[in-house]
Design a protein around this motif. Structure first.
Motif, short mmCIF file in Angstrom:
data_model
loop_
_atom_site.label_atom_id
_atom_site.label_comp_id
_atom_site.label_asym_id
_atom_site.label_seq_id
_atom_site.Cartn_x
_atom_site.Cartn_y
_atom_site.Cartn_z
N LEU A 124 2.38 -14.31 1.04
CA LEU A 124 1.62 -15.05 0.04
C LEU A 124 1.01 -14.10 -1.01
O LEU A 124 1.18 -14.32 -2.21
N PRO A 125 0.32 -13.03 -0.60
CA PRO A 125 -0.23 -12.14 -1.64
C PRO A 125 0.85 -11.42 -2.44
O PRO A 125 0.66 -11.18 -3.64
N SER A 126 1.97 -11.07 -1.82
CA SER A 126 3.00 -10.34 -2.58
C SER A 126 3.63 -11.23 -3.65
O SER A 126 3.97 -10.77 -4.73
N VAL A 127 3.79 -12.53 -3.34
CA VAL A 127 4.33 -13.46 -4.33
C VAL A 127 3.37 -13.62 -5.50
O VAL A 127 3.77 -13.60 -6.67
N LEU A 128 2.08 -13.76 -5.19
CA LEU A 128 1.10 -13.92 -6.26
C LEU A 128 0.94 -12.63 -7.06
O LEU A 128 0.75 -12.67 -8.28
N LYS A 129 1.03 -11.50 -6.39
CA LYS A 129 0.96 -10.21 -7.08
C LYS A 129 2.12 -10.08 -8.07
O LYS A 129 1.95 -9.61 -9.20
N LYS A 130 3.29 -10.52 -7.65
CA LYS A 130 4.46 -10.47 -8.52
C LYS A 130 4.27 -11.36 -9.74
O LYS A 130 4.82 -11.09 -10.82
N ALA A 131 3.48 -12.42 -9.58
CA ALA A 131 3.20 -13.32 -10.69
C ALA A 131 2.07 -12.84 -11.58
O ALA A 131 1.64 -13.57 -12.48
N GLY A 132 1.55 -11.64 -11.33
CA GLY A 132 0.52 -11.07 -12.19
C GLY A 132 -0.89 -11.18 -11.67
O GLY A 132 -1.84 -10.86 -12.38
N TYR A 133 -1.05 -11.62 -10.42
CA TYR A 133 -2.39 -11.76 -9.84
C TYR A 133 -2.86 -10.43 -9.24
O TYR A 133 -2.06 -9.68 -8.67
N THR A 134 -4.16 -10.15 -9.36
CA THR A 134 -4.78 -9.10 -8.57
C THR A 134 -5.24 -9.75 -7.27
O THR A 134 -5.90 -10.80 -7.30
N THR A 135 -4.89 -9.16 -6.14
CA THR A 135 -5.07 -9.84 -4.85
C THR A 135 -6.07 -9.11 -3.97
O THR A 135 -6.12 -7.88 -3.95
N ALA A 136 -6.84 -9.87 -3.20
CA ALA A 136 -7.82 -9.27 -2.30
C ALA A 136 -7.98 -10.11 -1.05
O ALA A 136 -7.87 -11.34 -1.09
N VAL A 137 -8.25 -9.45 0.06
CA VAL A 137 -8.67 -10.11 1.29
C VAL A 137 -10.03 -9.55 1.67
O VAL A 137 -10.24 -8.34 1.69
N VAL A 138 -10.96 -10.46 1.94
CA VAL A 138 -12.30 -10.09 2.39
C VAL A 138 -12.60 -10.91 3.63
O VAL A 138 -12.53 -12.15 3.59
N GLY A 139 -12.93 -10.23 4.73
CA GLY A 139 -13.33 -10.95 5.92
C GLY A 139 -12.51 -10.61 7.14
O GLY A 139 -12.03 -9.49 7.31
N LYS A 140 -12.31 -11.61 7.97
CA LYS A 140 -11.60 -11.42 9.24
C LYS A 140 -10.11 -11.22 9.00
O LYS A 140 -9.49 -12.00 8.29
N TRP A 141 -9.54 -10.22 9.63
CA TRP A 141 -8.11 -9.92 9.49
C TRP A 141 -7.34 -10.40 10.72
O TRP A 141 -6.62 -11.38 10.67
N HIS A 142 -7.46 -9.72 11.82
CA HIS A 142 -6.88 -10.10 13.12
C HIS A 142 -5.35 -10.21 13.10
O HIS A 142 -4.78 -11.07 13.76
N LEU A 143 -4.73 -9.34 12.30
CA LEU A 143 -3.27 -9.29 12.24
C LEU A 143 -2.75 -7.88 12.55
O LEU A 143 -1.59 -7.57 12.31
N GLY A 144 -3.62 -7.07 13.11
CA GLY A 144 -3.23 -5.72 13.48
C GLY A 144 -3.32 -4.74 12.32
O GLY A 144 -3.29 -5.12 11.15
N LEU A 145 -3.43 -3.47 12.67
CA LEU A 145 -3.50 -2.38 11.69
C LEU A 145 -2.71 -1.19 12.22
O LEU A 145 -2.66 -0.95 13.43
N GLY A 146 -2.10 -0.45 11.31
CA GLY A 146 -1.38 0.74 11.71
C GLY A 146 -0.04 0.42 12.35
O GLY A 146 0.37 -0.73 12.46
N ALA A 147 0.61 1.49 12.80
CA ALA A 147 1.94 1.33 13.39
C ALA A 147 2.00 1.82 14.83
O ALA A 147 3.06 1.90 15.42
N GLY A 148 0.88 2.16 15.39
CA GLY A 148 0.83 2.65 16.75
C GLY A 148 -0.62 2.85 17.14
O GLY A 148 -1.47 2.04 16.80
#
Length: 518
Positions: A124-148
């Motif tokens: 969702l953010p990459s599609v909107l970024k491609k359309a010229g949007y500046t994108t941000a997430v603030v708050g709870k993530w809970h989708l993991g971080l890093g690669a290990g």
């Protein structure tokens, strides 16, 4: 003259083709906003807020004036769904447009999990970024971080910035899981190299007390599964040591996250932006700021809902102040259904009274019944979305990607967003029809076809002993007609075996197909 006829005919057909193509293009253009008219997009994603927890959805003992205002100024959905009955799979599906059950490792994650959305895929953010949007997430993530294994004292990547966001200020997982720190872009906020952060979900580390060892140190007791390291008077899931200057104060979290969201909007008031504002409220641990304590009649859980409503009000007030009200599409919803005791004895059960967090629906968080995924949802875009109206269109958060891609004129590759349906007209209130069918994910996959609901047979306890939630378990399976039986009280699986079998077959087809988007 006869020799001229073929040429004339060819010219006529060519002109007709060009005209027809122009009509088709004009028709498509009408479904996409002109680039100069594209709105800012603010997605407010509550955590564990139930259908019945909001005033405009029937709550009487929890005041939510700001969400109620949003309903008066926008479109209220009666049949909107989170993709799953728990948080991680809902957020994964919402951002990727793919049902989470299609990918291993998308269940509720520990706080030290690796990123489960692979960098480079369409989001969702990459599609909107491609359309010229500046994108941000603030708050709870809970989708993991890093690669290990994560080094919480150094650069933490990949993360939100690698899947389409330009800015992120997040809590890594949930408030009841370690590490209890904020991560801004790629680094822990306030990290001190002289007090390194270490996290474990396998064994105790460090010498800090746990809830199991020192219950006398707790602001309120844990009830199940939250007996790890004590931080700010609350015992968490998992163990943590170090990072004392970086640790959040739960009572201040709503203020901190809201201020970050407001700052992003203010800094980008003259640009087109997308803000994914994923609050912590009303997830456990419930420690609202003292100014909200006692403001509901439902204990700390209700007070946390009042605090969340304040967050919504701050966003709406900022849009007014910045002159962006009419230029912004606001979507408010929740990641799954409600739960009362989710690991802490915080008084919410005792203060529940006659309040019904899931409203008229059966079940709640973790449940295959409607209360697991049927959530509040309101959409506002002045001048484009009807104000003060309601809709029964069947929609799901997994549809945000395809629908908003249509809004901003971004075509999706065939392999992208495999389960996201373009229901933009339903989201904007231009059509009363949304999806034809929907998979609801809990401990089992259930299927909605219009007003029909099928839950496959499964064994196990009918009620979650820890939370008291009805799970939707029956050895023979369940079939309901929600138009006649919205509370899912009358199982028709034995009366209508052919209907149940047909829906079971369709559910299997969806699982095997790997996609549902045409």
């Amino acid at each position: 003259m006869k020799r001229m006829m073929p040429w004339v005919t060819r010219c006529g057909l060519a002109i007709l083709a060009i005209c027809c193509l122009g009509v088709v293009r004009a028709e498509n253009a009408r479904s996409v906003a002109p680039a100069k008219d594209l709105p800012n997009i603010v997605l407010i994603y509550a955590d564990d807020l139930g259908y019945g927890d909001v005033g405009c959805y029937g709550a009487k003992r929890i005041p939510t004036p700001n969400i109620d205002r949003l309903a008066r100024e926008g479109l209220l959905f009666r049949d909107a769904h989170s993709p799953a009955a728990t948080c991680t799979p809902s957020r994964y599906a919402m951002l990727t447009g793919e049902y989470a059950f299609r990918k291993r490792g998308t269940g509720v994650l520990p706080g030290d999990a690796a990123l489960i959305i692979e960098p480079g895929r369409v989001t969702l953010p990459s599609v909107l970024k491609k359309a010229g949007y500046t994108t941000a997430v603030v708050g709870k993530w809970h989708l993991g971080l890093g690669a290990g294994e994560i080094d919480w004292n150094g650069e933490i990547k990949p993360g939100p910035l690698e899947i389409g966001f330009d800015y992120s200020f997040i809590i890594p997982a949930t408030g009841d899981r370690v590490p209890c720190v904020y991560v801004e872009n790629h680094r822990v906020v306030g990290a001190d190299p002289n007090d390194p952060i270490r996290v474990s979900y396998k064994e105790k580390i460090g010498d800090e007390p746990t809830g199991r060892e020192r219950p006398d140190l707790l602001k309120y007791p844990f009830s199940h599964g939250h007996d790890g390291t004590i931080i700010n008077g609350i015992s968490r899931i998992g163990f943590m040591t170090g990072g004392k200057k970086a640790r959040w104060v739960d009572e201040d979290m709503a203020d901190v996250l809201t201020q970050k969201a407001l700052r992003f909007m203010e800094d980008h008031r003259d640009k087109r932006f997308f803000l994914y504002f994923a609050t912590h409220d009303i997830h456990v641990p419930r420690l609202p700021h003292p100014r909200f304590v006692g403001k509901s009649q439902c204990g700390l859980r209700g007070d946390a809902a009042v605090e969340f409503d304040w967050c919504v009000g701050e966003i709406l007030s900022a849009l007014d102040r910045l002159g962006l009200r009419d230029k912004t599409l606001v979507i408010f919803t929740s990641d799954n259904g409600p739960v009362v005791d989710d690991g802490y004895r915080d008084g919410s059960v005792e203060h529940l009274g006659d309040h019904k967090p899931a409203g008229p629906w059966r079940g709640g968080k973790y449940s295959a019944f409607e209360g697991g995924t049927r959530v509040p949802m309101i959409v506002r875009w002045p001048g484009h979305v009807p104000a003060g109206k309601e809709t029964n269109a069947l929609v799901c958060h997994v549809d945000f990607l395809a629908s908003l891609a249509q809004l901003v004129g971004q075509p999706l590759p065939t392999e992208a967003a495999p389960d996201s349906m373009n229901v933009l007209d339903a989201i904007l209130g231009k059509s009363a029809h949304g999806r034809d069918e929907l998979v609801e994910q809990a401990g089992v996959l259930a299927l909605r076809e219009g007003s029909w609901k099928y839950i496959p047979p499964r064994k196990g306890p009918a009620i979650n002993a820890n939370t008291g939630t009805e799970l939707g378990v029956a050895p023979e399976g369940m079939l309901f007609n929600l138009a006649e039986d919205p509370g899912e009280q009358h199982n028709l699986v034995k009366q209508l075996p052919e209907k149940a079998q047909a829906m079971a077959q369709r559910l299997q087809e969806i699982r095997e197909a790997g996609r549902t988007r045409p």
